[in-house]
Design an enzyme around this catalytic site. Structure first.
Site, PDB file in Angstrom:
ATOM      1  N   LYS A  29       0.889  -1.405  -0.121  1.00 38.67           N
ATOM      2  CA  LYS A  29       0.068   0.044  -0.115  1.00 38.67           C
ATOM      3  C   LYS A  29       1.001   1.472   0.004  1.00 38.67           C
ATOM      4  CE  LYS A  29       1.066   1.193   4.409  1.00 38.67           C
ATOM      5  NZ  LYS A  29       1.626   2.537   4.690  1.00 38.67           N
ATOM      6  N   PRO A 117       9.782  -4.730  -0.287  1.00 34.79           N
ATOM      7  CA  PRO A 117      10.720  -4.650   0.684  1.00 34.79           C
ATOM      8  C   PRO A 117      10.280  -4.531   2.094  1.00 34.79           C
ATOM      9  CG  PRO A 117      10.781  -2.934  -1.042  1.00 34.79           C
ATOM     10  CD  PRO A 117       9.381  -3.600  -1.286  1.00 34.79           C
ATOM     11  N   ALA A 119      10.071  -3.455   6.039  1.00 39.98           N
ATOM     12  CA  ALA A 119      10.384  -2.202   6.747  1.00 39.98           C
ATOM     13  C   ALA A 119      10.464  -0.774   6.029  1.00 39.98           C
ATOM     14  CB  ALA A 119      11.599  -2.357   7.892  1.00 39.98           C
ATOM     15  N   ASP A 159      -2.039  -2.151   9.844  1.00 37.58           N
ATOM     16  CA  ASP A 159      -2.631  -2.225   8.192  1.00 37.58           C
ATOM     17  C   ASP A 159      -2.955  -3.463   7.645  1.00 37.58           C
ATOM     18  OD1 ASP A 159      -1.353   0.576   8.199  1.00 37.58           O
ATOM     19  OD2 ASP A 159       0.585  -0.164   7.751  1.00 37.58           O
TER      20      ASP A 159
END
Ligand code: C5P
Length: 318
Positions: A29, A117, A119, A159
């Site tokens: 997102k 990816p 973090a 999330d």
């Protein structure tokens, strides 16, 4: 919730072949707006955010395991950064689902193929948790519904419910109370990945030190622009209260944003979530490709990726 993308039944029309191996993908997102209030006593910050799911997916495969075994193998981008000792979000998601909706003997071997990816402000871990919830729910033939999965998801991370839902949505509370938005248009993004990671709690802590309380309201006109499908107007209104703290912790991001924002075809830019990925909204696919090439020249940029939004949330793959 666009869960079922296709189910493969064998030709004889007997048991569905997906009970032995279940494959689910869930998207990354970007936040088109991230408005952060003052830290609450529980340590979390009340948010008003607009999420958009973009065409970059992690995939989780679940196969049955005997005796209640839950384990995970991770491959792909940044796989070495994901723990495989049972503390990662996929195993935690499967264990939570089993505890609340299943029986102790249920087990699964999980296999995660990462493209998002780690973090990076793109909710990759949340995508993996969402995919694991859906995959194990199907593998174990549990009587769950989207609301139940979203509730479990919210316990795993703010999330996760959005990774299940997808599309474009307004998030409030910790970011997990969602209202789907009926938006028009296709949004062309360039994502610029950074070399380092940023820890979300560390960015929120820097926000507390530097700002304390951000914008209470979404940028005026942003929702209307999205409903109209007016990417140019939306681009002018992108806003992220965590951008200042993220740039403070990782100053090269400021250079990436300054360089990219003035490139031809860029409608707006911001740090995605808590960073360090920078997201550039572009006028069309052609200018996006040129912007990606230019950004890739920067030493602070590890790689670039063209993505579009909005895409559906976690989906079962045939
Ligand atoms: O919920 P999630 O695990 O994604 O959050 C990671 C961290 O981000 C939390 O421990 C908290 O420090 C911070 N956070 C916050 N306010 C939110 C969401 C996350 O402070 N609304």
């Amino acid at each position: 919730m666009g869960y079922v993308d296709g189910m493969s039944h064998d030709v004889a029309g007997e048991a569905p072949s997906w009970s032995e191996v279940v494959r689910v993908r869930a998207p990354a997102k970007v936040n088109l707006a991230l408005c952060v209030g003052a830290r609450a006593p529980d340590g979390y910050h009340p948010l008003r955010t607009i999420f958009q799911a973009v065409s970059l997916w992690d995939e989780v495969t679940a196969t049955p395991a005997p005796g209640g075994v839950l384990d995970v193998v991770v491959e792909g981008r940044d796989a070495s950064l994901v723990p495989t000792d049972g503390t990662d979000l996929t195993v935690r998601a499967a264990a939570l689902l089993r505890q609340r909706c299943g029986t102790p003997g249920l087990g699964a071997h999980l296999h995660v193929t990462k493209a998002i990816p780690v973090a990076a402000g793109l909710a990759g871990g949340s995508a993996d948790a969402a995919a694991a919830l859906l995959a194990c729910s199907v593998l174990w033939d549990l009587d769950t519904d989207p609301e139940m999965l979203a509730e479990l998801g919210a316990e795993l991370g703010s999330d996760v419910p959005f990774a299940l839902l997808g599309g474009t949505a307004l998030g409030t509370g910790r970011g997990s109370d969602l209202l789907p938005l009926l938006t028009r248009g296709r949004y062309q993004w360039v994502l610029a990945f950074a070399h380092r990671t940023l820890s979300t709690p560390a960015v929120y802590q820097r926000f507390d030190e530097l700002i304390g309380c951000g914008r209470a309201e979404l940028p005026a006109g942003l929702l209307e622009a999205l409903v109209r499908g007016d990417a140019a107007a939306a681009g002018l209104r992108l806003a992220n209260d965590l951008q200042g703290p993220a740039v403070d912790l990782y100053p090269e991001l400021g250079q990436t944003l300054a360089f990219g924002t003035v490139l031809h075809g860029v409608l707006g830019s911001l740090v995605s979530g808590s960073g360090p990925t920078c997201a550039f909204l572009c006028a069309d696919a052609r200018s996006a490709a040129a912007v990606a090439d230019r950004l890739a020249e920067l030493p602070a940029v590890r790689a670039t990726r063209l993505v579009t939004g909005a895409v559906p949330g976690a989906q079962l793959l045939g």
